[in-house]
Design an enzyme around this catalytic site. Structure first.
Site, short mmCIF file in Angstrom:
data_model
loop_
_atom_site.label_atom_id
_atom_site.label_comp_id
_atom_site.label_asym_id
_atom_site.label_seq_id
_atom_site.Cartn_x
_atom_site.Cartn_y
_atom_site.Cartn_z
NE ARG A 247 4.29 2.27 -34.20
CZ ARG A 247 5.98 2.18 -34.57
NH1 ARG A 247 6.47 2.34 -34.09
NH2 ARG A 247 5.78 3.26 -36.00
CG HIS B 77 5.20 2.16 -40.98
ND1 HIS B 77 3.86 3.03 -39.88
CD2 HIS B 77 6.30 2.26 -40.09
CE1 HIS B 77 5.51 4.02 -39.81
NE2 HIS B 77 6.66 3.54 -39.54
CD GLN C 240 9.55 5.30 -42.18
OE1 GLN C 240 9.63 5.46 -40.54
NE2 GLN C 240 10.41 5.94 -42.73
CG ASP D 14 11.74 -2.72 -41.69
OD1 ASP D 14 12.47 -2.40 -40.60
OD2 ASP D 14 10.39 -3.22 -41.85
CB CYS E 118 12.08 2.71 -41.72
SG CYS E 118 11.69 0.34 -41.33
NE ARG F 137 7.59 8.73 -40.02
CZ ARG F 137 7.45 7.52 -39.54
NH1 ARG F 137 7.78 6.74 -39.13
NH2 ARG F 137 5.95 7.59 -38.69
N1 NVA Z 1 8.81 -3.83 -39.76
C1 NVA Z 1 9.49 -2.99 -38.89
C2 NVA Z 1 9.49 -1.11 -39.06
C3 NVA Z 1 9.17 -1.03 -37.75
C4 NVA Z 1 9.24 1.16 -37.71
C5 NVA Z 1 8.16 -3.16 -37.48
O1 NVA Z 1 7.03 -3.62 -37.78
O2 NVA Z 1 8.79 -3.72 -36.55
N1 CP Z 2 10.19 3.64 -38.38
C1 CP Z 2 9.18 4.07 -37.32
O1 CP Z 2 8.16 4.10 -37.35
O2 CP Z 2 10.32 4.41 -36.55
P1 CP Z 2 9.34 4.11 -34.20
O3 CP Z 2 8.99 2.44 -34.56
O4 CP Z 2 10.34 4.81 -33.62
O5 CP Z 2 8.29 4.42 -34.50
#
Ligand code: NVA
Ligand code: CP
Length: 302
Positions: free
Chosen positions: A100, A127, A130, A218, A258, A286
């Site tokens: 990540r 992502h 997800q 989101d 998500c 997930r």
């Molecule tokens: N768009 C959000 C998704 C989190 C799972 C982010 O990147 O923070």
């Molecule tokens: N939806 C998602 O990726 O959640 P987290 O940021 O908690 O991993």
């Protein structure tokens, strides 16, 4: 060459469909195996995570493997060791990197300088894991994907880019509503359309939501955009999933998010807690999808 999962376009449509089938089968039997016996998956997370981190760690263990979790704070990544050096060294210890990060180019560097598979656990741009869980959830609730319309309302971010890619791999239509200047990347839309995706991008949430079987949203400010939060709250004010927007969707439409959610911003408390919300099934999925993704990774000659 290892098989990576950096975006959903790394799957053929057949592979993508088979992964959903495997995830459903694994869910049905609370699947365990020894596929990863003696193997180590190294998770490198440069951003916070609840679902992705835990579902991947549990999935690795359910498949008999060993997860190691690292952040930039407790590794040399935070002290500017180049990602390419990290990739080369970790490839000599582990069997898979689950990462990540911020810039998507970091994932591409890890994939090209390392010699083990890399899985995108979220970048600024995509992502994919997800969205595979989202599709499993939709398929469970509708019994099919074919012909369904999903409307995404909000920021043109990593989530919507992967939803747009999903429309190039699964028979769903994706309608996006974003404010001017915050639309999804035109390049992502164009590439997905070239590969058969039925995607529309408009400014009006009601237009996108009209007749949709699923509404998805989101956060308005993603991780890394915290300083823009106050400005974005004003810009995105009309881009909320609430009862009025839900009323424009198809009868019986369901709502996805998500997570984490900001109630009162991109979604109301009434909708996320209400009968249309399937966000907890979505979050559970997930785990099942990560297992199927890992099985794909480790049975591709990797
Ligand atoms: N768009 C959000 C998704 C989190 C799972 C982010 O990147 O923070
Ligand atoms: N939806 C998602 O990726 O959640 P987290 O940021 O908690 O991993």
């Amino acid at each position: 060459m290892p098989h990576h999962l950096l975006t959903l376009l790394d799957f053929t449509p057949e592979e993508a469909g088979r992964i959903l089938d495997r995830a459903a089968a694994m869910k049905a039997v609370n699947y365990r195996s020894k596929l990863l016996d003696g193997k180590t998956c190294i998770l490198i997370f440069e951003k916070a995570s609840t679902r992705t981190r835990v579902s991947f760690e549990v999935a690795v263990r359910h498949l008999g493997g060993w997860p190691i979790f690292m952040t930039q704070n407790d590794s040399q990544l935070g002290r500017d060791e180049p990602i390419r050096d990290t990739a080369r060294v970790l490839s000599r210890y582990g069997d898979c990197l689950i990462v990540r990060t911020f810039g998507h180019d970091k994932l591409e560097d890890l994939a090209s300088f390392g010699s083990i598979p890399v899985v995108n656990a979220l970048s600024d741009a995509y992502h994919p894991c997800q969205i595979m869980a989202d599709l499993l959830t939709i398929r469970e609730h509708s019994g099919r994907l074919d012909g369904l319309k999903l409307a995404y309302v909000g920021d043109g971010n990593n989530i919507v880019h992967s939803l747009i890619n999903a429309a190039a791999r699964f028979p769903i239509k994706v309608a996006v509503a974003s404010p001017a200047g915050y639309e999804p990347s035109a390049a992502v839309v164009a590439k997905a359309r070239e590969q058969g995706a039925d995607v529309t991008v408009v400014a009006d949430p009601a237009e996108a939501a009209a007749g949709a079987n699923y509404l998805y949203t989101d956060v308005w400010a993603s991780m890394g955009q915290e300083a823009e939060h106050a400005a974005r709250v004003k810009i995105f004010a009309g881009y909320q999933i609430n009862d009025a927007l839900l009323a424009k969707a198809a009868p019986g439409a369901k709502v996805l998010h998500c997570l984490p959610a900001h109630r009162g911003e991109e979604i109301t408390d009434a909708v996320i807690e209400g009968p249309a919300s399937i966000v907890w099934d979505e979050a559970e999925n997930r785990l099942h999808v990560q297992k199927a993704i890992l099985e794909w990774i480790f049975t591709q000659g990797n």
